[in-house]
Design an enzyme around this catalytic site. Structure first.
Site: not given
Length: 441
Positions: A329-330
């Protein structure tokens, strides 16, 4: 019995909510009370400060991404074995995104749903009696929200305090105290907000200083008496969040990978999963006895050189991904790519598990709620499953090639667009998953 709560709110960002909330949490804990902190909205950083102030995990409560039942369940867990809950609002009390009534992401939604009175932190620098007009407006703006009273902040003098306080009390709003201007106490900041709790030097002493300031200038007994509400009539049930991606999950955790929601960890553990933390920055590979690997967001752009040199981590991650799911994520997504360019323009080689190149040299803010429909079966669910979450980063995509991880929309449009990448069991995107998706607005 569920603990009563109080929401620390303001009419805008920068009014002093965080320092007041932390000081209040710490001051009450220093009295020997069992204090739980919660954060309104999808913020990752503030809950870690809450945990440092109280010694207890702090959950995020968000009305845009979370159904009312999940909000109640999380509040129930926050209040178990606690004497009081201190909730920290986000932005202005009524600020949110387009959504159905009570589902806008505004802190007011949380206060209304859980019956927590609001403590309005008012930055009165540059005003005096006019503060009463603001207090009157806040008290009358939303009938669902009870205003417990006001805490004056950045007061310049005793005369200043007297003018503002008397005007506010004249309209029937209680003033719980007044904090002086220029206290010399400040929390360090960086591009995504505060410097993380684990990186803040002398955090314990800083929290104690904030507590002493609250103890000196605020009527704590009156504030405690004002706390109320809670998830009335809610029986303990399961947490309706994204399923655990396996029975034992390797989760990266250090200064580069710290954006991992406490409620997600709670959900996975209650579903029977184990979490094995490891640190890429100290060159640890994902434990081989795990079923999946999760790389949360964080600040890989600040540690790109160390990550590129972490050969045991990168090699172990590649071996792990050959047979088991890996999701980023990210910041975790950036690490799964081929290269990451740091703020100085230096190119660093990453894991190369996705055909992705990102850069922090040219920053652009990407911020907002997202709905995601999974494009294929993966660690987060089956194809077509829908999740709600958000995106918050400054990094830009230089190159992104391959099959999409999901199709996403935001709070302002129903038009879907591809997001992230997938390659075999490896997936990633800038999307942070919070819950299973709510119904269409």
């Amino acid at each position: 019995m569920i603990a009563p709560g109080l929401l620390v709110a303001a009419i805008r960002s920068g009014a002093g909510k965080t320092t007041v909330a932390l000081g209040l949490m710490r001051a009450l804990a220093r009295r020997g009370l069992r204090v739980s902190g919660v954060k309104c909205g999808p913020d990752y950083i503030d809950p870690a400060f809450h945990a440092a102030a109280t010694g207890r995990a702090s959950f995020n409560l968000d009305s845009w991404t979370m159904e009312a039942e999940l909000l109640g369940q999380l509040a129930l867990r926050a209040g178990e074995d606690a004497d009081v809950i201190v909730a920290e609002g986000s932005m202005g009390l009524f600020d949110g995104a387009p959504g159905a009534p009570a589902q806008t992401g505004a802190s007011a939604d949380i206060a209304a749903h859980l019956g927590w009175p609001a403590l309005l932190v008012m930055d009165v620098s540059g005003q005096a009696q006019s503060a009463a007009a603001i207090a009157r407006g806040v008290a009358a703006h939303d009938a669902r929200v009870k205003l417990a009273g006001v805490l004056l902040n950045r007061v310049g003098s005793e005369r200043h305090r007297k003018l503002a306080q008397e005007a506010i009390e004249a309209i029937g709003v209680r003033v719980f105290g007044a904090l002086p201007r220029d206290s010399g106490i400040a929390l360090p900041e960086r591009h995504l907000g505060l410097v993380q709790a684990g990186e803040t030097r002398g955090l314990g002493a800083l929290l104690d200083a904030l507590a002493e300031r609250i103890e000196t200038h605020v009527d704590l007994d009156a504030l405690l008496a004002a706390a109320a509400g809670g998830p009335a009539g809610v029986a303990r049930g399961s947490l309706d969040a994204p399923r655990p991606p396996g029975g034992r999950i390797a989760v990266a955790r250090d200064e580069a990978f710290s954006f991992f929601y406490p409620h997600l960890a709670c959900c996975w553990r209650e579903a029977g999963a184990e979490i094995a933390f490891f640190s890429p920055l100290v060159d640890e590979a994902p434990p081989d006895d795990c079923d999946s690997c999760w790389l949360p967001g964080g600040y890989p752009e600040l540690h790109a050189g160390r990550l590129a040199a972490a050969t045991n981590f990168l090699g172990g991650l590649r071996r792990f991904a050959a047979t088991r799911p890996v999701h980023g994520e990210c910041g975790g997504y950036m690490t799964l790519g081929r290269t990451l360019t740091d703020a100085a323009g230096e190119l660093h080689t990453m894991a190369g598990l996705l055909d992705l190149a990102t850069s922090f040299a040219q920053r652009k803010l990407h911020l907002g709620y997202r709905r995601a429909r999974l494009a294929a079966d993966c660690a987060l669910g089956t194809a077509g499953a829908e999740l709600a979450g958000h995106e918050f980063h400054y990094a830009t995509i230089v190159s992104e090639k391959g099959l999409p991880f999901a199709m996403v929309t935001d709070a302002y449009s129903q038009e879907e667009r591809p997001a992230g990448l997938r390659a075999g069991p490896v997936t990633g995107s800038f999307f942070h998953a919070m819950t299973k998706k709510k119904g269409r607005r």
